[in-house]
Design an enzyme around this catalytic site. Structure first.
Site, PDB file in Angstrom:
ATOM      1  N   GLU A  95       6.531  -0.703  -4.327  1.00 16.93           N
ATOM      2  CA  GLU A  95       7.187  -1.697  -3.621  1.00 16.93           C
ATOM      3  C   GLU A  95       7.317  -3.032  -4.601  1.00 16.93           C
ATOM      4  O   GLU A  95       8.009  -3.972  -4.117  1.00 16.93           O
ATOM      5  CB  GLU A  95       6.242  -2.043  -2.306  1.00 16.93           C
ATOM      6  CG  GLU A  95       6.432  -0.957  -1.391  1.00 16.93           C
ATOM      7  CD  GLU A  95       5.570  -1.293  -0.309  1.00 16.93           C
ATOM      8  OE1 GLU A  95       5.231  -2.221  -0.051  1.00 16.93           O
ATOM      9  OE2 GLU A  95       5.679  -0.484   0.790  1.00 16.93           O
ATOM     10  N   GLU A 118      -6.486   3.920  13.914  1.00 17.88           N
ATOM     11  CA  GLU A 118      -5.865   3.771  12.512  1.00 17.88           C
ATOM     12  C   GLU A 118      -7.013   2.899  11.702  1.00 17.88           C
ATOM     13  O   GLU A 118      -7.812   1.984  12.140  1.00 17.88           O
ATOM     14  CB  GLU A 118      -4.693   2.657  12.396  1.00 17.88           C
ATOM     15  CG  GLU A 118      -4.256   2.358  11.105  1.00 17.88           C
ATOM     16  CD  GLU A 118      -3.095   1.651  10.980  1.00 17.88           C
ATOM     17  OE1 GLU A 118      -2.506   1.418   9.897  1.00 17.88           O
ATOM     18  OE2 GLU A 118      -2.731   0.895  12.092  1.00 17.88           O
ATOM     19  N   GLU A 137      13.929   6.224   0.374  1.00 13.70           N
ATOM     20  CA  GLU A 137      15.387   6.062   0.726  1.00 13.70           C
ATOM     21  C   GLU A 137      15.557   5.089   1.851  1.00 13.70           C
ATOM     22  O   GLU A 137      16.673   4.643   2.155  1.00 13.70           O
ATOM     23  CB  GLU A 137      15.694   7.438   0.929  1.00 13.70           C
ATOM     24  CG  GLU A 137      17.188   7.833   1.150  1.00 13.70           C
ATOM     25  CD  GLU A 137      17.358   9.261   1.251  1.00 13.70           C
ATOM     26  OE1 GLU A 137      17.719   9.566   2.496  1.00 13.70           O
ATOM     27  OE2 GLU A 137      17.608   9.909   0.255  1.00 13.70           O
TER      28      GLU A 137
END
Length: 183
Positions: A95, A118, A137
């Site tokens: 990133e 989480e 992608e």
């Protein structure tokens, strides 16, 4: 006193790529029964890249669930069994196009304790060097570099609303104020 609930039954109601939802029947401390809806998530890894000039790398990306663009630290979901530290390093490279000489474990936190399993694992990256940025992608984002002080102000005044980003930036700021910020 330790509080707990006992699972009596757990039934999957949704299984997706990112999470599974179960409908659980539980026994409460007082012996009564109740139900819980639980989102089971493999977790995530978040990384804060800090420059020698006390600047933080953030990414700006559109978050469909919120229907808006969000400014946040580089992060990503974990695949089942994936090492969170390796995932954090991968996200930093993907990133922001960065690798680091030093990584400091900033701990973990639970973003949504009422209904989700989480866990987000957080790191600080220092001693930064550029590498090839390689987004997935289906990933579209823009990296930005801002002074740490400005990012903390943005958390405090509500311009940064992402929980993992707010928690991590405030922790880094607290460590810096205590003179415990690793370099």
């Amino acid at each position: 006193m330790n509080h707990s609930e006992t699972t009596l039954d757990s039934r999957p109601v949704f299984e997706g790529r990112v999470f599974t939802v179960t409908f659980d029947r539980v026994r409460l401390e007082n012996g009564a029964e109740s139900t819980r809806e639980v989102v089971h998530h493999h977790g995530g890894a978040c990384i804060a890249a800090l420059t020698d000039a006390d600047e933080i790398y953030l990414v700006r990306q559109y978050r469909y669930a919120l229907q808006q663009e969000v400014l946040e630290l580089p992060a990503g979901k974990l695949e089942k069994g994936e090492d969170p530290f390796e995932a954090a390093k991968r996200e930093l490279a993907e990133e922001c196009g960065l690798v680091a000489q030093h990584y400091t474990d900033l701990g973990e936190f639970y973003p949504t304790v009422g209904y989700c399993s989480e866990i987000i694992y957080t790191w600080l990256a220092t001693g930064l060097s550029p590498c090839a940025m390689h987004l997935d992608e289906d990933e579209f984002l823009t990296p930005e570099k801002l002074p740490l002080d400005e990012t903390v102000a943005m958390v405090l005044d509500g311009r940064i609303k992402d929980g993992k980003t707010a928690a991590t930036l405030l922790k880094i700021d607290a460590l810096r104020r205590q003179g415990k910020l690793p370099r």
